[in-house]
Structures are given as C-alpha cells and as structure tokens.
Design a protein around this motif. Structure first.
Motif, short mmCIF file in Angstrom:
data_model
loop_
_atom_site.label_atom_id
_atom_site.label_comp_id
_atom_site.label_asym_id
_atom_site.label_seq_id
_atom_site.Cartn_x
_atom_site.Cartn_y
_atom_site.Cartn_z
N LEU A 18 -22.54 18.56 -5.85
CA LEU A 18 -22.29 18.82 -8.05
C LEU A 18 -23.57 19.07 -8.85
CD1 LEU A 18 -19.89 15.75 -8.52
CD2 LEU A 18 -19.20 18.64 -7.99
N HIS B 91 -25.73 24.44 -1.08
CA HIS B 91 -24.55 24.34 0.12
C HIS B 91 -24.76 25.67 1.11
CE1 HIS B 91 -20.13 26.24 0.15
NE2 HIS B 91 -20.08 26.66 1.21
N ASN C 224 -23.05 25.02 -11.70
CA ASN C 224 -22.41 25.35 -10.30
C ASN C 224 -23.21 27.13 -9.80
OD1 ASN C 224 -19.49 25.86 -7.92
ND2 ASN C 224 -21.44 25.00 -7.26
N SER D 40 -17.99 30.48 -7.86
CA SER D 40 -18.82 28.90 -8.74
C SER D 40 -17.24 28.42 -9.23
CB SER D 40 -19.38 29.70 -10.18
OG SER D 40 -19.54 28.78 -11.14
N ALA E 46 -18.48 24.94 -15.28
CA ALA E 46 -18.90 25.74 -13.80
C ALA E 46 -18.93 27.41 -14.95
CB ALA E 46 -17.57 26.19 -12.95
N SER F 220 -18.70 23.11 -2.88
CA SER F 220 -19.55 23.11 -4.30
C SER F 220 -18.72 23.22 -5.57
CB SER F 220 -21.30 24.20 -4.41
OG SER F 220 -21.37 25.02 -4.19
N ALA F 221 -19.15 22.59 -7.27
CA ALA F 221 -18.75 22.29 -7.69
C ALA F 221 -19.57 21.92 -9.00
CB ALA F 221 -17.77 22.05 -7.54
N GLY F 222 -19.40 22.46 -10.15
CA GLY F 222 -19.87 22.13 -10.93
C GLY F 222 -19.60 21.05 -12.37
N SER G 196 -26.30 23.86 -6.80
CA SER G 196 -25.85 23.47 -5.78
C SER G 196 -25.22 24.41 -4.53
CB SER G 196 -24.80 22.80 -6.61
OG SER G 196 -24.28 23.56 -7.71
N GLN G 197 -25.07 25.51 -5.25
CA GLN G 197 -25.38 26.76 -4.12
C GLN G 197 -26.23 26.81 -3.09
OE1 GLN G 197 -22.93 28.39 -4.01
NE2 GLN G 197 -21.90 28.24 -6.03
#
Length: 141
Positions: A6, A18, A10, A61, A37, A32-34, A14-15
């Motif tokens: 997280l 990931h 994102n 994203s 986002a 992965s997330a935000g 985080s990418q």
C-alpha cells in the motif's frame, strides 16, 4: 500466500515493490493499491523496472477499497517521507509491516538527477523487499 503493498497514489513505489515480490516468487499472490490511487503508473517507475528486466507496465493503479474484503497474510506500507502519511488498512490482515522509501516522483532538478532518484529508490525497494521475502515469506512457504 497473499501480500498487499500500500501507498497513497499506487503509481510508483508500491508498483515497484509489487514487481519485485512477484519476481522473487511467482507462486505468491501480490497486489498493490493506494488510498488515493492515481489510476495510472508513473512512467519513471515503469522505465526503472524495465531497465532491470521486470515489466510492470501491465499493472493497474487500484484503490485500496478493491481489497478490503479479502484476507491478507501481509499488508505492507511503503510511504517514506516525513510529510507523508501512510494509509491504514482496515481489512483482515495477519501481519502489518512498514518498509518506507522516498518518493522519486517528487524529485526535482535535472532529468539526470530525477532519473538517478528513480534508480536509487528502485534499488532500495529491491533490497528492502528481498530482505522481507527471505526473512518473513520464505520461511512460511
């Protein structure tokens, strides 16, 4: 094994995390997330990962909302700056961790300097997440 990485947007850190986790072990599920986002990947992050042979260009994203109803073995936040707030995750999690990194998308200066920040942070993420993988994930597999 399910791992969620997280951050806020994102799109970058985080990418990359990931991408690294998935490259360490194709048999683990990584998302992965935000919390906010951006809906897109940062081109610098995509380029930095491609430079070392990891293609994240097909990642999306996503909002953290997409994953709240799932169970996770690990949820890891990657925000790093003193002025950044890391997102909280209210879903079902076995273990929460924080592995923070600077945001290279905030770098200012020459193109060369900005690129060097993407490379530096990418390499720090690789190191931090490889350590996480070998110490926390691999023993559980």
């Amino acid at each position: 094994m399910k791992i969620l990485v997280l951050c806020t947007g994102n799109s970058c850190r985080s990418q990359m995390a990931h991408g690294f986790l998935q490259s360490f072990d194709k048999n683990i599920t990584v998302c992965s997330a935000g919390t906010e986002a951006s809906g897109r990947l940062n081109p610098g992050a995509v380029k930095a990962m491609a430079e070392i042979g990891i293609d994240i260009s097909g990642h999306t994203s996503d909002s953290v909302e997409k994953y709240l109803n799932e169970e996770w073995d690990f949820v890891i936040t990657v925000c790093g700056g003193a002025n950044e707030s890391c997102p909280a995750f209210s879903g079902k999690v076995n273990k929460r961790l924080h592995i923070g990194f600077d945001d290279p998308s905030h770098a200012q200066g020459t193109e060369e300097f900005i690129w060097s920040e993407f490379v530096r942070v990418r390499d720090e993420i690789k190191e931090g997440f490889f350590q996480f993988y070998t110490q926390e994930v691999k023993p559980l597999l």
